[in-house]
Design a protein around this motif. Structure first.
Motif, short mmCIF file in Angstrom:
data_model
loop_
_atom_site.label_atom_id
_atom_site.label_comp_id
_atom_site.label_asym_id
_atom_site.label_seq_id
_atom_site.Cartn_x
_atom_site.Cartn_y
_atom_site.Cartn_z
N MET A 261 -4.62 -2.28 -9.09
CA MET A 261 -3.27 -2.77 -9.36
C MET A 261 -2.66 -3.33 -8.08
N ARG A 262 -2.21 -4.57 -8.12
CA ARG A 262 -1.59 -5.22 -6.98
C ARG A 262 -0.07 -5.29 -7.20
N ILE A 263 0.68 -4.77 -6.22
CA ILE A 263 2.13 -4.65 -6.38
C ILE A 263 2.83 -5.45 -5.29
N LEU A 264 3.73 -6.32 -5.70
CA LEU A 264 4.58 -7.03 -4.76
C LEU A 264 5.67 -6.08 -4.29
N ILE A 265 5.75 -5.85 -2.99
CA ILE A 265 6.75 -4.96 -2.41
C ILE A 265 7.78 -5.80 -1.67
#
Length: 242
Positions: free
Chosen positions: A1-5
């Motif tokens: 899972m890739r999350i934009l922070i």
């Protein structure tokens, strides 16, 4: 899972749009660590843009709370307080309602997210290893994400030691050797002497952190700030990233 922070947008719509364009196609969901408003000229547009994002988790920051009258403006410096008074007048009711519903911190699948710190999410600035070392005792997972300082950095706990690190821009940085406190820096008002907007991508499947910087039209943000007669100090500092 890739999350934009993302964190510390501070009503800088031009910077926010630059970040979202740059990050397009690289993430599956968004975690926003608070301070959508304050300082900048487009509080309602930024709230609207953030809340419309798909698969979003969003926190409240200290400026968000102050903008809706839930925090004493005397706790801010005079320049910030001046901008917040304007923000209070500018906020639409739907923006105010949205900000009021945001939590101060949250745990998502074992990952702690907080605006300032896991101990005091609205007031504490984790900027040095002495304080970071204490903060590792206030969350139980391997990762805590924070904003608030407007400076991108990584704190690593390995055994009894705490190290402050700077992740290289645009390159994958491994976060599988201990526990980490991660700060993506500020979208709308960086303070590390780099005026470019900051964000990060957290990939939990590969235990990696990618720090990113993005140029944006600072002059346009400054033009909008002057139109609303926001403090000149806040306007000029955008050029310097301080």
């Amino acid at each position: 899972m890739r999350i934009l922070i993302i964190a510390d947008i501070h009503a800088n719509l031009t910077a926010l749009e630059a970040v979202l364009t740059h990050a397009q196609g690289t993430f599956d969901m968004v975690w926003c660590l608070g301070d959508l408003v304050g300082y900048g000229p487009e509080p309602n547009a930024c709230v609207q843009r953030i809340r419309a994002l798909d698969k979003l988790v969003c926190l409240s920051g200290n400026h968000d709370r102050a903008a809706i009258g839930k925090m004493d403006l005397n706790t801010f410096n005079p320049v910030a307080a001046t901008a917040l008074r304007w923000t209070q007048m500018a906020l639409l009711s739907e923006s105010r309602d949205y900000l009021n519903k945001l939590p101060s911190m949250q745990v998502i699948n074992g990952t702690m997210i907080a605006h300032g710190s896991p101990r005091q999410p609205y007031f504490e600035y984790i900027s040095d290893t002495a304080l970071a070392r204490k903060m590792f005792g206030h969350f139980t997972g391997a990762i805590c994400l924070i904003g608030h300082t407007h400076i991108a950095c990584v704190f690593q706990q390995s055994g009894n030691r705490c190290h402050k690190l700077i992740a290289p821009t645009g390159k994958s940085f491994s976060i599988n050797a201990g526990r980490y406190i991660l700060n993506p820096g500020a979208v709308g008002q960086p303070r590390d002497q780099n005026p470019q907007a900051a964000y990060a991508i957290l990939d939990l499947s590969t235990d990696s952190w990618v720090q990113q910087r993005v140029p944006y039209n600072i002059t346009e943000t400054q033009r909008r700030m002057r139109r609303y007669e926001l403090p000149e100090t806040l306007i000029t500092r955008l050029d310097l990233g301080v």
